[in-house]
Scaffold this motif. Structure first.
Motif, PDB file in Angstrom:
ATOM      1  N   LEU A  39      -2.262  97.799 -92.198  1.00 19.88           N
ATOM      2  CA  LEU A  39      -1.133  98.220 -91.500  1.00 19.88           C
ATOM      3  C   LEU A  39      -1.327  99.761 -91.516  1.00 19.88           C
ATOM      4  CD1 LEU A  39       1.929  95.823 -92.506  1.00 19.88           C
ATOM      5  CD2 LEU A  39       0.619  96.067 -90.279  1.00 19.88           C
ATOM      6  N   PHE A  40      -1.344 100.575 -92.530  1.00 15.81           N
ATOM      7  CA  PHE A  40      -1.717 101.922 -92.579  1.00 15.81           C
ATOM      8  C   PHE A  40      -2.687 102.369 -91.753  1.00 15.81           C
ATOM      9  CE2 PHE A  40       1.515 101.555 -96.062  1.00 15.81           C
ATOM     10  CZ  PHE A  40       1.928 102.743 -96.090  1.00 15.81           C
ATOM     11  N   GLN A  41      -4.051 101.565 -91.749  1.00 15.72           N
ATOM     12  CA  GLN A  41      -4.951 102.145 -90.957  1.00 15.72           C
ATOM     13  C   GLN A  41      -4.538 101.799 -89.249  1.00 15.72           C
ATOM     14  OE1 GLN A  41      -8.514  99.508 -91.212  1.00 15.72           O
ATOM     15  NE2 GLN A  41      -9.708 100.814 -90.042  1.00 15.72           N
ATOM     16  N   LEU A  42      -3.680 100.805 -88.942  1.00 12.85           N
ATOM     17  CA  LEU A  42      -3.499 100.425 -87.618  1.00 12.85           C
ATOM     18  C   LEU A  42      -2.483 101.696 -87.070  1.00 12.85           C
ATOM     19  CD1 LEU A  42      -3.042  98.438 -85.261  1.00 12.85           C
ATOM     20  CD2 LEU A  42      -1.250  97.692 -86.393  1.00 12.85           C
ATOM     21  N   TYR A  43      -1.530 102.327 -88.185  1.00 14.35           N
ATOM     22  CA  TYR A  43      -0.898 103.082 -87.610  1.00 14.35           C
ATOM     23  C   TYR A  43      -1.325 104.622 -87.951  1.00 14.35           C
ATOM     24  CZ  TYR A  43       2.675  99.945 -86.104  1.00 14.35           C
ATOM     25  OH  TYR A  43       3.341  98.735 -85.330  1.00 14.35           O
ATOM     26  N   ARG A  44      -2.746 104.536 -88.338  1.00 12.25           N
ATOM     27  CA  ARG A  44      -3.371 106.030 -88.723  1.00 12.25           C
ATOM     28  C   ARG A  44      -2.531 106.851 -89.842  1.00 12.25           C
ATOM     29  NH1 ARG A  44      -4.329 105.473 -83.080  1.00 12.25           N
ATOM     30  NH2 ARG A  44      -6.245 105.156 -82.653  1.00 12.25           N
ATOM     31  N   LEU A  45      -2.170 106.347 -90.763  1.00 10.52           N
ATOM     32  CA  LEU A  45      -1.437 106.934 -91.866  1.00 10.52           C
ATOM     33  C   LEU A  45      -2.513 106.799 -93.046  1.00 10.52           C
ATOM     34  CD1 LEU A  45       1.969 105.215 -91.692  1.00 10.52           C
ATOM     35  CD2 LEU A  45       1.496 107.342 -90.970  1.00 10.52           C
ATOM     36  N   PRO A  46      -2.519 107.898 -93.874  1.00  6.91           N
ATOM     37  CA  PRO A  46      -3.402 107.875 -95.004  1.00  6.91           C
ATOM     38  C   PRO A  46      -2.933 106.944 -96.086  1.00  6.91           C
ATOM     39  CG  PRO A  46      -1.999 109.825 -95.195  1.00  6.91           C
ATOM     40  CD  PRO A  46      -1.581 109.132 -93.635  1.00  6.91           C
ATOM     41  N   LYS A  47      -3.898 106.309 -96.730  1.00  8.04           N
ATOM     42  CA  LYS A  47      -3.498 105.234 -97.701  1.00  8.04           C
ATOM     43  C   LYS A  47      -2.590 105.714 -98.879  1.00  8.04           C
ATOM     44  CE  LYS A  47      -7.395 102.228 -97.377  1.00  8.04           C
ATOM     45  NZ  LYS A  47      -8.728 101.784 -98.171  1.00  8.04           N
ATOM     46  N   PRO A  48      -1.325 105.023 -99.144  1.00  9.22           N
ATOM     47  CA  PRO A  48      -0.735 105.552 -99.925  1.00  9.22           C
ATOM     48  C   PRO A  48      -0.967 105.421-101.526  1.00  9.22           C
ATOM     49  CG  PRO A  48       0.069 103.389 -99.234  1.00  9.22           C
ATOM     50  CD  PRO A  48      -0.995 103.661 -98.665  1.00  9.22           C
ATOM     51  N   THR A  49      -1.056 106.465-102.187  1.00 13.72           N
ATOM     52  CA  THR A  49      -1.478 106.403-103.513  1.00 13.72           C
ATOM     53  C   THR A  49      -0.202 106.791-104.660  1.00 13.72           C
ATOM     54  OG1 THR A  49      -2.372 108.464-103.523  1.00 13.72           O
ATOM     55  CG2 THR A  49      -3.842 106.974-103.121  1.00 13.72           C
ATOM     56  N   GLY A  50       0.244 106.069-105.448  1.00 11.72           N
ATOM     57  CA  GLY A  50       1.164 106.495-106.511  1.00 11.72           C
ATOM     58  C   GLY A  50       2.713 106.196-105.776  1.00 11.72           C
ATOM     59  N   LEU A  51       2.556 105.610-104.735  1.00  8.88           N
ATOM     60  CA  LEU A  51       4.041 105.085-104.076  1.00  8.88           C
ATOM     61  C   LEU A  51       4.680 103.916-104.485  1.00  8.88           C
ATOM     62  CD1 LEU A  51       3.578 106.372-100.302  1.00  8.88           C
ATOM     63  CD2 LEU A  51       4.758 107.671-102.332  1.00  8.88           C
ATOM     64  N   THR A  52       5.934 103.577-104.548  1.00 10.33           N
ATOM     65  CA  THR A  52       6.127 102.355-104.753  1.00 10.33           C
ATOM     66  C   THR A  52       6.146 101.385-103.560  1.00 10.33           C
ATOM     67  OG1 THR A  52       8.712 102.966-104.292  1.00 10.33           O
ATOM     68  CG2 THR A  52       8.011 103.099-106.503  1.00 10.33           C
ATOM     69  N   LEU A  53       6.394 100.089-103.539  1.00  7.05           N
ATOM     70  CA  LEU A  53       6.308  99.240-102.347  1.00  7.05           C
ATOM     71  C   LEU A  53       7.379  99.849-101.410  1.00  7.05           C
ATOM     72  CD1 LEU A  53       5.107  96.699-100.834  1.00  7.05           C
ATOM     73  CD2 LEU A  53       6.831  95.575-102.165  1.00  7.05           C
ATOM     74  N   GLU A  54       8.468 100.112-101.920  1.00  8.11           N
ATOM     75  CA  GLU A  54       9.672 100.490-101.026  1.00  8.11           C
ATOM     76  C   GLU A  54       9.240 101.977-100.278  1.00  8.11           C
ATOM     77  OE1 GLU A  54      14.278 101.326-101.263  1.00  8.11           O
ATOM     78  OE2 GLU A  54      13.464  99.953-102.787  1.00  8.11           O
ATOM     79  N   GLN A  55       8.751 102.771-101.077  1.00  5.92           N
ATOM     80  CA  GLN A  55       8.296 104.017-100.313  1.00  5.92           C
ATOM     81  C   GLN A  55       7.128 103.759 -99.204  1.00  5.92           C
ATOM     82  OE1 GLN A  55       7.360 106.182-103.906  1.00  5.92           O
ATOM     83  NE2 GLN A  55       9.182 107.061-104.052  1.00  5.92           N
ATOM     84  N   ALA A  56       6.425 103.052 -99.630  1.00 10.46           N
ATOM     85  CA  ALA A  56       5.263 102.674 -98.783  1.00 10.46           C
ATOM     86  C   ALA A  56       5.897 101.914 -97.595  1.00 10.46           C
ATOM     87  CB  ALA A  56       4.216 101.896 -99.492  1.00 10.46           C
ATOM     88  N   LEU A  57       6.770 101.097 -97.488  1.00  6.73           N
ATOM     89  CA  LEU A  57       7.143 100.567 -96.507  1.00  6.73           C
ATOM     90  C   LEU A  57       8.079 101.345 -95.530  1.00  6.73           C
ATOM     91  CD1 LEU A  57       7.800  96.704 -97.894  1.00  6.73           C
ATOM     92  CD2 LEU A  57       6.134  97.508 -96.178  1.00  6.73           C
ATOM     93  N   SER A  58       8.828 102.299 -96.462  1.00  6.28           N
ATOM     94  CA  SER A  58       9.638 103.291 -95.551  1.00  6.28           C
ATOM     95  C   SER A  58       8.685 104.190 -94.798  1.00  6.28           C
ATOM     96  CB  SER A  58      10.487 104.091 -96.363  1.00  6.28           C
ATOM     97  OG  SER A  58      11.223 103.376 -97.162  1.00  6.28           O
ATOM     98  N   GLN A  59       7.418 104.534 -95.260  1.00  7.04           N
ATOM     99  CA  GLN A  59       6.550 105.501 -94.564  1.00  7.04           C
ATOM    100  C   GLN A  59       6.236 104.700 -93.449  1.00  7.04           C
ATOM    101  OE1 GLN A  59       3.106 106.289 -96.821  1.00  7.04           O
ATOM    102  NE2 GLN A  59       3.823 108.514 -96.658  1.00  7.04           N
ATOM    103  N   LEU A  60       5.963 103.359 -93.407  1.00  3.44           N
ATOM    104  CA  LEU A  60       5.377 102.569 -92.276  1.00  3.44           C
ATOM    105  C   LEU A  60       6.470 102.623 -91.297  1.00  3.44           C
ATOM    106  CD1 LEU A  60       3.415  99.637 -93.863  1.00  3.44           C
ATOM    107  CD2 LEU A  60       2.671 101.062 -91.931  1.00  3.44           C
ATOM    108  N   GLY A  61       7.649 102.383 -91.784  1.00  4.14           N
ATOM    109  CA  GLY A  61       8.924 102.186 -90.926  1.00  4.14           C
ATOM    110  C   GLY A  61       8.967 103.410 -90.041  1.00  4.14           C
TER     111      GLY A  61
END
Length: 113
Positions: A39-61
């Motif tokens: 999903l991060f690759q699909l939306y051309r976002l850098p892979k999250p490192t050190g983020l919680t699941l909630e923060q990573a999903l918020s970034q995707l949102g």
């Protein structure tokens, strides 16, 4: 929704993505990690490192809102999971990862004892 249920929904999405041959999950690899990476690759976002699941999903949102021009200021974490479940047509009743069935079967067997 608890973090455990969110991870289960992500795994369900990953299972569906593998059925659609969009990802290939190697033996021993995590469906959740493979799904998030896709999903991060699909939306051309850098892979999250050190983020919680909630923060990573918020970034995707935020990326989903921007790319699809949705009329929302932000998507909740559960809304992001719902969006991807609908997008990839994940049916929670029909599709269930084999490891969940094993767990249910073993707990049903224990209940009979």
């Amino acid at each position: 929704m608890t973090e455990h249920l969110r991870l289960q929904r992500i795994r369900d999405i990953g299972f569906r993505l593998q059925e659609l041959q969009l990802i290939r999950v190697q033996a021993g690899a995590s469906y959740a990690v493979s799904t998030l990476n896709f999903l991060f690759q699909l939306y051309r976002l850098p892979k999250p490192t050190g983020l919680t699941l909630e923060q990573a999903l918020s970034q995707l949102g935020s990326a989903v809102i921007a790319r699809h021009q949705l009329p929302y200021a932000r998507l909740s974490v559960d809304g992001v999971l719902q969006f991807f479940s609908q997008r990839f047509q994940v049916s929670h009743s029909a599709r269930q990862h084999p490891s969940y069935r094993r767990r249910e079967r073993s707990s049903a067997m224990l209940a009979q004892i």
